[in-house]
Design an enzyme around this catalytic site. Structure first.
Site, mmCIF file in Angstrom:
data_model
loop_
_atom_site.group_PDB
_atom_site.id
_atom_site.type_symbol
_atom_site.label_atom_id
_atom_site.label_comp_id
_atom_site.label_asym_id
_atom_site.label_seq_id
_atom_site.Cartn_x
_atom_site.Cartn_y
_atom_site.Cartn_z
ATOM 1 N N ILE A 12 1.032 -1.518 -0.188
ATOM 2 C CA ILE A 12 -0.620 0.090 0.110
ATOM 3 C C ILE A 12 1.178 1.368 0.241
ATOM 4 C CG2 ILE A 12 -1.907 0.998 0.903
ATOM 5 C CD1 ILE A 12 -2.992 -1.309 -0.330
ATOM 6 N N CYS A 140 -10.352 -3.116 1.809
ATOM 7 C CA CYS A 140 -10.233 -2.924 0.275
ATOM 8 C C CYS A 140 -11.899 -3.381 0.590
ATOM 9 C CB CYS A 140 -9.208 -3.666 -0.144
ATOM 10 S SG CYS A 140 -9.338 -5.143 0.199
ATOM 11 N N ARG A 168 -8.771 -13.234 -1.350
ATOM 12 C CA ARG A 168 -7.865 -14.233 -2.134
ATOM 13 C C ARG A 168 -6.346 -14.649 -0.684
ATOM 14 N NH1 ARG A 168 -4.436 -9.699 -4.889
ATOM 15 N NH2 ARG A 168 -2.941 -8.781 -3.525
ATOM 16 N N HIS A 220 -10.299 -9.719 -4.500
ATOM 17 C CA HIS A 220 -11.502 -10.831 -4.181
ATOM 18 C C HIS A 220 -12.268 -10.598 -5.740
ATOM 19 C CE1 HIS A 220 -8.849 -10.185 -0.813
ATOM 20 N NE2 HIS A 220 -8.880 -9.061 -0.740
#
Length: 337
Positions: A12, A140, A168, A220
């Protein structure tokens, strides 16, 4: 022009640093970490000022040929705000330093809401973050939930929502260290933490989530069943989603049939790292039956919070009081159209 520091130059942090560097009203004052490997070497290549989080880290950086501008305390003297992108165990140790220095700060979704007392999602509660000392950019998955449900809420369509998240297993660059293979691991608790987390931003949401960890690393995927306040057409629902500039409607019948094909599209678009800042929602999969809505989308956990973080910086520093204007600036800088 506000001076911003990034603490933690990982998945990030490196993206936040690059995004700050693209803004006309923000200045990246430096990045701070304990690493001195290829990751920080790339920050050096980009000519970012490097600060060492510890004395031991500074010794290692110097031994690796990295020019160190100073330590964490030196960096805090120069900035208006810190974006902490370190793991939650580390950020918990950093926060007292920010408070002691009187420096505004942003933490990530892994931290608890109580760390800052405010959780942020740009299209939902930008104005409530204006001039605060701290906020948390939610995770997220929570960001995607808030974007989509807030769009339905704005159109006065949302009654309640129930979602299943296929998560994930790990970050792609760490897949050699862990993750799962040939199995799926359900989260024991229902609701999973994302539903309550979304309510930390918007307490009025009636949302319940469940989650399953799956053996892949690209993104995801969410499946949602929403009870609408009234019977609505598919077009009305799509019009609601189109009010968000950070939801990208995609077509299954155009070959976007999986998370890897979607990732390839964003790579072809020239996005750094193939990043997808938007929620990629299948338009032609979406179904409305009476007052029930069914849809699915994909979330890039490395990228979706980056525009949110830039908007949070503007809100906390007060350099832009209009959320819509900040979102437009951020979108333009990151190529979100």
């Amino acid at each position: 022009m506000k001076n911003i520091a990034v603490i933690g130059y990982g998945v990030i942090g490196k993206r936040v640093a690059d995004a700050i560097n693209l803004q006309e009203d923000l200045n990246l004052a430096g990045v701070c970490d304990v690493i001195s490997d290829w990751r920080l070497q790339n920050a050096v290549r980009k000519e970012y000022d490097i600060y060492a989080a510890t004395a031991e880290a500074e010794d290692e950086m110097n031994a690796s040929g990295i020019s160190v501008k100073g330590n964490l305390q030196d960096l805090l003297e120069k900035v208006d705000l810190v974006v902490d992108c370190t793991p939650k165990a580390i950020s918990a140790l950093n926060v007292p330093h920010y408070k002691k220095k009187g420096v505004k700060f942003i933490v990530q979704g892994g931290d608890k809401h109580e760390t800052t007392g405010h959780s942020f999602s740009a299209e939902n509660n930008y104005e409530s973050a204006l001039n605060l000392d701290a906020t948390r950019v939610v995770s997220c998955n929570t960001t995607s939930i808030l974007r989509t449900l807030t769009a339905l809420k704005r159109a006065d369509l949302l009654d309640y929502a129930r979602g299943t998240l296929l998560r994930r297993a790990t970050d792609p660059w760490e897949s050699h260290l862990g993750g799962i293979m040939n199995t799926m691991v359900p989260e024991r608790d229902i609701p999973s933490h994302q539903g309550p987390d979304a309510k930390s931003v918007d307490p009025d949401l009636d949302v319940i989530t469940s989650a399953v960890k799956v053996p892949e690393t690209l993104s995801h995927m969410h499946y949602w069943n929403v009870k609408l306040k009234k019977q609505a057409s598919k077009e009305e629902v799509l019009d609601a989603f189109k009010t968000s500039s950070r939801i990208k409607l995609i077509q299954y019948d155009q070959g976007l049939v999986s998370n890897n094909t979607i990732k390839e599209m964003f790579l072809d678009m020239g996005r750094p790292w193939g990043d997808m800042y938007e929620v990629a929602l299948w338009e032609d999969m979406l179904k409305v039956q009476g007052d029930e809505l069914f849809y699915a989308y994909v979330v890039d956990n490395q990228a979706i919070v980056i525009p949110e973080t830039i908007d949070a910086i503007r809100a906390l520093t007060g350099i832009e009081t209009d959320g819509a204007k900040s979102i437009a600036k951020t979108n333009e800088s990151l190529g979100i159209h």
